[in-house]
Design an enzyme around this catalytic site. Structure first.
Site, PDB file in Angstrom:
ATOM      1  N   GLY B  31       0.796  -1.221   0.000  1.00  0.00           N
ATOM      2  CA  GLY B  31       0.000   0.000   0.000  1.00  0.00           C
ATOM      3  C   GLY B  31       0.826   1.268   0.000  1.00  0.00           C
ATOM      4  N   CYS B 240     -27.498  -9.854 -16.207  1.00  0.00           N
ATOM      5  CA  CYS B 240     -26.928  -9.614 -17.535  1.00  0.00           C
ATOM      6  C   CYS B 240     -27.951 -10.055 -18.597  1.00  0.00           C
ATOM      7  CB  CYS B 240     -25.631 -10.393 -17.705  1.00  0.00           C
ATOM      8  SG  CYS B 240     -24.953 -10.288 -19.380  1.00  0.00           S
ATOM      9  N   CYS B 243     -26.040 -13.170 -20.623  1.00  0.00           N
ATOM     10  CA  CYS B 243     -25.710 -14.466 -20.012  1.00  0.00           C
ATOM     11  C   CYS B 243     -26.544 -14.743 -18.758  1.00  0.00           C
ATOM     12  CB  CYS B 243     -24.214 -14.561 -19.689  1.00  0.00           C
ATOM     13  SG  CYS B 243     -23.734 -13.651 -18.210  1.00  0.00           S
ATOM     14  N   CYS B 265     -22.665  -7.843 -18.897  1.00  0.00           N
ATOM     15  CA  CYS B 265     -21.452  -7.970 -18.098  1.00  0.00           C
ATOM     16  C   CYS B 265     -20.380  -7.047 -18.669  1.00  0.00           C
ATOM     17  CB  CYS B 265     -20.894  -9.393 -18.163  1.00  0.00           C
ATOM     18  SG  CYS B 265     -21.931 -10.629 -17.402  1.00  0.00           S
ATOM     19  N   CYS B 271     -18.531 -13.124 -19.654  1.00  0.00           N
ATOM     20  CA  CYS B 271     -19.854 -13.220 -20.260  1.00  0.00           C
ATOM     21  C   CYS B 271     -19.843 -14.230 -21.422  1.00  0.00           C
ATOM     22  CB  CYS B 271     -20.278 -11.838 -20.764  1.00  0.00           C
ATOM     23  SG  CYS B 271     -22.043 -11.682 -21.098  1.00  0.00           S
TER      24      CYS B 271
END
Ligand SMILES: Nc1ncnc2c1ncn2[C@@H]1O[C@H](COP(=O)(O)OP(=O)(O)OP(=O)(O)O)[C@@H](O)[C@H]1O
Ligand SMILES: [Mg+2]
Lengths: 263, 288
Positions: B31, B240, B243, B265, B271
């Site tokens: 970080g 979606c 899909c 997606c 997808c």
């Protein structure tokens, strides 16, 4: 009389802030030189003197914004000058507070009034939005800002309101020691008077210890228990406020007092 | 086919060594923003030069590279970066998340969970999460050093005060291993939970600002929030339309000038894989 009693009870305790021989130079020029005093819990120390006499320099050394070139400074018996930067900054945002003359220097102008007041709470770990907001609302009330202004930015406030917001932002974490540099400067007279009343009430209610710089003798008369008079970086006279103002000993203080009376 | 005019993966070995040193330091201090000497790349800054340099420093001849932009393998940005590395390194490329060893990304984390041994490289425009409230670099560095992060919550406070909830939807700040506050790059906050405890190595490169930071595998990453306004990884309340997936991050697409919309997606590989497996959505062609 009240002041005398406060003075007596304060003297019984150990000093909150103890300053010994503090000096700060700007190159060859003296900023302030060889300043010593003790500040007791609940006491208000006024620092007066003409422009350039070293008041702000002294205050910023006390508050840890500048490092003195010589001298000692202890808070609650702790050597402040020996603290690590992390410890010093922690002190600055918990036990201490600093009210700038210009509220723009002490506020975040892009953040709402509530966010300004809440910042110190969040800085010391507050993580409950509802509680932060309640505390901010309460503090806005205490400095006479309407609760419905909580989401406004300080840029939408008058100078007097900005200064009161700065005070609320500083006092919200219940600091013990507050430094103020000309908190009433730059405001017009009626606004000044109201702010002074407010400050006096807060200092009394919260039992704050204060070091306040001003060149307005009316401010120290109203707020300060004790007074230090500075000239050319030196403290030329110190004592109980009423004594110093009513019976000035040093020629410079005499001039200062008489010049105010003439106005 | 490799373009022989360039060193492998474009950058010279000296530069790659410098980058790898910065990466190792970044992995050692999760970080923490490590400064590095960003190089001119043959593409504009907005195109992810930071990510490209990190990828170049990690790439080996046996790697298989995937590049996505907003989850898609076929956008101009993704295609040109993928071509760039094909030309300059000759490595194999793929669109399948599971087959990739290095994935360079802008604005998304793939839906398919990553696995050990994979590297995810993020393109970062602004690495400093404290920038918006404290523009002074000297001061923000000090704030990181001293862990003075109260200001991050001031930002969240302002969000809630103004919008009734935390409206930050992208680049939602996180705290890494209880120490550094980090900008996860402009991924949707929906992706934030995937940052946490990931088996993959996550590397972040900011080219213009010359900063690299990193999350080693299985790092604890927590999104900042308030006790009474807990973090929520939100997405559009739809499935979606291609899909049928109800748990993936969706893009809203306008399909005609009557204002018809569909949700698909954003992760194109995810997808397409689901559709190939026979999953169907609201707008899938009836006859398969
Ligand atoms: N940053 C600086 N660099 C150089 N000299 C300085 C600096 N700040 C203050 N001084 C000098 O130090 C002396 C004390 O200044 P200081 O600002 O402390 O006075 P002051 O009593 O606060 O004045 P005022 O009432 O005008 O605010 C002056 O001679 C001033 O010119
Ligand atoms: Mg001054």
């Amino acid at each position: 009389m009240v002041m005398m009693e406060r003075q007596l009870s304060a003297q019984a305790a150990a000093p909150l802030l103890s300053v010994q021989g503090l000096s700060r130079y700007y190159g060859a020029r003296i900023g302030c030189k060889d300043v010593s005093f003790d500040l007791y819990p609940g006491e208000v120390m006024g620092i007066v003197g003409e422009s350039g006499s070293g008041k702000s320099t002294l205050l910023s050394c006390l508050a840890g914004h500048q490092r003195p070139d010589a001298g000692g400074l202890s808070y609650n018996g702790v050597d402040v000058l020996a603290l690590s930067e992390a410890e010093r900054r922690r002190l600055l945002r918990s036990d201490w507070a600093y009210v700038h003359q210009n509220p723009r220097d002490g506020l975040r102008m892009g953040v709402s009034a509530g966010g300004n007041v809440g910042e110190r709470l969040m800085a010391v770990g507050a993580r409950h939005y509802g509680q932060i907001r309640d505390t901010a609302t309460d503090w806005l009330g205490r400095v006479e800002i309407a609760a419905e202004r909580i989401d406004d930015r300080p840029s939408a406030f008058s100078g007097g309101m900005q200064q009161r917001l700065q005070i609320a932002r500083n006092l919200v974490t219940a600091p013990k020691l507050v430094f103020m540099d000309e908190p009433t400067g730059g405001l017009d007279v009626s606004v000044q008077a109201r702010l002074l009343d407010l400050l006096r009430g807060l200092v009394r209610d919260l039992g704050l210890s204060v070091v306040i710089v001003t060149h307005d003798l009316a401010v120290v008369r109203l707020l300060a228990d004790r007074l230090m008079v500075m000239k050319s970086g030196h403290v030329v006279e110190a004592g109980l406020t009423d004594q110093v103002l009513d019976d000035p000993q040093h020629a410079y203080t005499q001039l200062l007092v008489s010049s105010v009376l003439q106005v | 086919m490799t373009d022989q005019a360039y060193n492998f993966a474009y950058l010279d070995e000296q530069t790659k060594r410098m980058l790898r040193r910065a990466l190792l330091k970044a992995l050692a201090v999760p970080g923490y923003q490590v400064p590095f000497a960003s190089r001119e790349m043959p593409m504009p800054y907005g195109w992810g030069t930071g990510g490209v340099q990190v990828t170049a420093a990690c790439l080996t001849p046996v790697d298989r590279l995937k590049v996505i932009d907003q989850g898609a393998d076929d956008t101009t940005n993704a295609v040109s970066i993928r071509r760039f590395f094909q030309r300059t390194s000759g490595v194999a490329v793929t669109e399948a998340t599971a087959e990739a060893t290095i994935i360079q990304t802008r604005h998304r984390i793939p839906e398919q969970p990553l696995s050990e041994g994979q590297i995810l490289v993020y393109q970062v425009p602004i690495p400093e999460p404290l920038r918006f409230l404290e523009p002074r670099e000297t001061e923000t560095r000090k704030m990181h050093e001293l862990e003075e992060y109260g200001l991050m919550h001031v930002k969240l406070y302002e969000d809630i005060a103004r919008h009734g909830e935390v409206s930050t939807a992208y680049a939602y700040p996180v705290k890494v291993e209880g120490r550094y506050v980090m900008d996860p790059s402009p991924i949707p906050k929906f992706d934030n939970p995937k940052l946490n405890d990931s088996p993959a190595i996550q590397l972040f490169g900011a080219g213009r600002e010359c900063r690299i930071y990193a999350l080693p595998p299985f790092t604890k990453v927590v999104s900042l929030d308030f006790d009474d306004h807990p973090f929520q990884a939100s997405k559009a309340e739809h499935n979606c339309d291609l899909c049928g997936c109800g748990t993936s991050y969706l893009d809203e697409v306008i399909t005609d000038d009557q204002g018809s919309r569909m949700f698909v997606c954003s992760d194109t590989d995810f997808c397409a894989t689901r559709q190939a497996e026979g999953h169907r959505g609201r707008l899938s062609p009836e006859a398969a």
